[in-house]
Design an enzyme around this catalytic site. Structure first.
Site, mmCIF file in Angstrom:
data_model
loop_
_atom_site.group_PDB
_atom_site.id
_atom_site.type_symbol
_atom_site.label_atom_id
_atom_site.label_comp_id
_atom_site.label_asym_id
_atom_site.label_seq_id
_atom_site.Cartn_x
_atom_site.Cartn_y
_atom_site.Cartn_z
ATOM 1 N N SER A 1 46.739 50.711 7.377
ATOM 2 C CA SER A 1 47.626 51.867 7.194
ATOM 3 C C SER A 1 49.061 51.405 6.955
ATOM 4 C CB SER A 1 47.569 52.784 8.416
ATOM 5 O OG SER A 1 48.002 52.081 9.565
ATOM 6 N N TYR B 1 48.410 43.779 10.735
ATOM 7 C CA TYR B 1 47.231 42.932 10.962
ATOM 8 C C TYR B 1 47.411 41.428 10.752
ATOM 9 C CZ TYR B 1 44.781 47.339 11.406
ATOM 10 O OH TYR B 1 44.373 48.576 11.832
ATOM 11 N N PHE C 1 36.616 52.642 3.185
ATOM 12 C CA PHE C 1 36.053 52.960 4.507
ATOM 13 C C PHE C 1 37.169 53.048 5.515
ATOM 14 C CE2 PHE C 1 36.043 48.369 3.968
ATOM 15 C CZ PHE C 1 36.577 47.901 5.141
#
Ligand SMILES: CC(C)(COP(=O)(O)OP(=O)(O)OC[C@H]1O[C@@H](n2cnc3c(N)ncnc32)[C@H](O)[C@@H]1OP(=O)(O)O)[C@@H](O)C(=O)NCCC(=O)NCCS
Length: 389
Positions: free
Chosen positions: A115, A120, A389
Site C-alpha cells: 500500500s 516492506y 491479490f
C-alpha cells in the site's frame, strides 16, 4: 505485550478480516459477503497479533506458485491482509507479525502488493516488478490485418467454470506470473458478478481455447465510452494480438485503459504508435527471497564471468553468506565476495527489472564486477504478474 498466534477457526478469520479492513479504511463484509471471503483463509497461513484477547494486527498468505527467470515454477506465498489496528500502530506489531510469518513460511519465496513504498523493505521485500498503465485512443487505434483466430463472448456461468480451467491449461510462462488459488477465483467470480457490464471473451486458435479477456465498458459521457481491461491471459502471440484487435474494434468505445507489462509491444499493433499513451508506471511485485540458496538455484543466468555475492538478511540469518553465481547455476561458497547486497535488494534484481549497476550508482550496494552481475541476471522479458491479490 504483543503475542502472535496462528488462527484456525472461522470466527477468528472473520475478526481477522475486520481488523485488516478497518486498518485499510474499508467496510466490513456482511454475512453474504463473508461467504465469498471465507475460502481465502487457508490452514496454517493466517497470523494475528493479540494484546490479551484482543486482535490488533493481521497478516496471512495464500499458497501459490511463481515463475522465475528461465521458466521454472516454484512454490510461493502470496502475502496479503497486512494491517495493524490504528490505535496500536508504530509499536512494533507489524515487525512481530512479519518475523513470525517469515520464519514459518513453507515456501522459498513470498510476494506482496504494497500500500506504501516504505513499509516492506525493512522486512526484506524488494521492489522486483512494475506495470505500465496505458490509455489507448480507440477511435484512432487502427490495426492492419485480420485476426488469426476467433474471439467468442461467453456468459457468466461459463466464465465461472472455464476461466480457472483455461488459466491452468495456458500455464505460467512469464517470470512474475503466479498460480491462482481457489479463494482468488471465488473473489474474482464475485467481482465479475458485481461489476455491471463485466464481459468475458475467449480466444481460440488451431489447438483450441488459448486466451481470454475480461473487461468492462462504462459510459463516461453521452455515447462516449471507456473500456477497462480487467484480466487478460494468453498462451501465444496470435491470442494476444487477436484479443487486442477485438478490444480496439469495439463499437462506441473511445478509450481503452489497461495495466500491462512494461515491455508489452502494444504500440506496435497500431499504424500510429502514438495512440498508446503511458499514463503511469506503478510497482507491482514486492519479492521476498525466503530461501536464498534455493531461489538462486531455481533461476537461469546469462553468459558472463561468475561473481560471488554476499547476502545479508537481518530477519532470516540462515540466508547470510556468500553465493557464487555462474552461467550454469548458483550455490554457496567460501570465497571472497565481489558484491555485498541486502536480501531486499537481491529481491529487487532477481527478476532483472532493476540491475546491480543501477543500485551501485545509488551506493546502496558495494563491491565490483557489477557489469558481470548485470549480464548474469539479465532477462529477455520484464517480469509481470497480472494477478491482483
Ligand atoms: C503499515 C502498518 C501495517 C504498519 O504497522 P506498525 O505496527 O505500525 O509497524 P511497526 O510498528 O512494526 O513498524 C516498523 C517500522 O516500520 C515503519 N513503518 C511502518 N509503517 C510505515 C509506513 N506506513 N510508512 C513509513 N514507515 C512505516 C515504522 O516507523 C517502524 O520504523 P522503526 O523501526 O524505524 O521505528 C500499519 O500502519 C497499517 O495497518 N497501515 C494501514 C494499512 C496498510 O497500509 N496495510 C498494508 C497493506 S499492504
Amino acid at each position: 505485550m504483543t503475542e502472535i498466534r496462528v488462527l484456525h477457526d472461522e470466527a477468528q478469520f472473520r475478526t481477522h478480516t475486520a481488523v485488516f479492513r478497518r486498518a485499510m479504511h474499508m467496510p466490513i463484509p456482511n454475512d453474504e459477503q463473508w461467504q465469498v471471503v471465507l475460502p481465502s483463509y487457508e490452514p496454517d497461513r493466517v497470523f494475528a497479533a493479540f494484546d490479551g484477547d484482543e486482535m490488533i494486527g493481521t497478516t496471512q498468505s495464500y499458497g501459490s506458485s511463481l515463475v522465475v527467470p528461465g521458466g521454472a515454477v516454484v512454490p510461493h506465498a502470496a502475502v496479503s491482509r497486512v494491517g495493524v489496528r490504528a490505535d496500536y500502530t508504530r509499536r512494533g506489531v507489524l515487525t512481530a507479525l512479519m518475523r513470525e510469518q517469515l520464519e514459518k513460511l513453507p515456501d522459498p519465496v513470498a510476494t506482496l502488493r504494497a500500500s506504501e513504498g516504505r513499509i516492506y523493505g525493512r522486512f526484506g521485500y524488494g521492489l522486483a516488478g512494475r506495470w505500465r498503465t496505458v490509455e489507448i485512443d480507440a477511435k484512432r487505434a487502427v490495426v492492419a490485418g485480420e485476426m488469426a483466430g476467433r474471439v467468442r463472448m461467453i456468459d457468466a456461468d461459463t466464465a465461472d467454470k472455464l476461466l480457472p480451467e483455461l488459466h491452468e491449461t495456458i500455464g505460467l510462462t512469464r517470470p512474475g506470473q503466479i498460480g491462482r488459488w481457489t479463494g482468488w477465483w471465488a473473489r474474482e467470480r464475485d467481482r465479475r458478478s458485481h461489476a455491471e457490464n463485466s464481459v468475458t471473451v475467449v480466444h481460440s486458435g488451431p489447438d483450441g481455447d488459448d486466451g481470454f479477456l475480461t473487461y468492462k465498458v462504462s459510459e463516461v459521457k453521452d455515447f462516449k465510452h471507456q473500456m477497462s481491461v480487467k484480466d487478460m491471459v494468453w498462451a501465444n502471440d496470435d491470442a494476444w494480438r487477436d484479443l487486442w484487435i477485438y478490444a480496439a474494434r469495439l463499437d462506441l468505445v473511445d478509450k481503452i485503459e489497461a495495466d500491462i507489462p512494461l515491455d508489452e509491444p502494444v504500440s506496435w499493433l497500431f499504424e500510429d504508435p502514438r495512440v498508446v499513451y503511458t499514463e503511469d508506471i506503478n510497482d507491482e511485485i514486492w519479492l521476498r527471497l525466503v530461501d536464498v540458496e534455493r531461489m538462486l538455484q531455481a533461476r537461469t543466468y546469462g553468459a558472463a564471468e561468475p561473481v560471488v555475492i554476499e547476502v545479508q538478511d537481518k530477519l532470516l540469518p540462515a540466508n547470510d553468506g556468500r553465493y557464487r553465481v555462474t552461467p550454469d547455476g548458483a550455490g554457496r561458497v567460501d570465497a571472497p565476495a565481489d558484491i555485498t547486497i541486502s536480501v531486499e535488494l537481491l529481491g529487487a534484481v532477481y527478476f532483472g527489472d532493476t540491475t546491480f549497476s543501477q543500485l551501485a550508482a545509488t551506493k546502496r550496494i558495494v563491491g565490483a564486477s557489477f557489469d558481470q552481475a548485470d549480464a548474469l541476471f539479465a532477462v529477455p522479458q520484464k517480469p509481470f504478474c497480472g494477478t491482483f491479490f
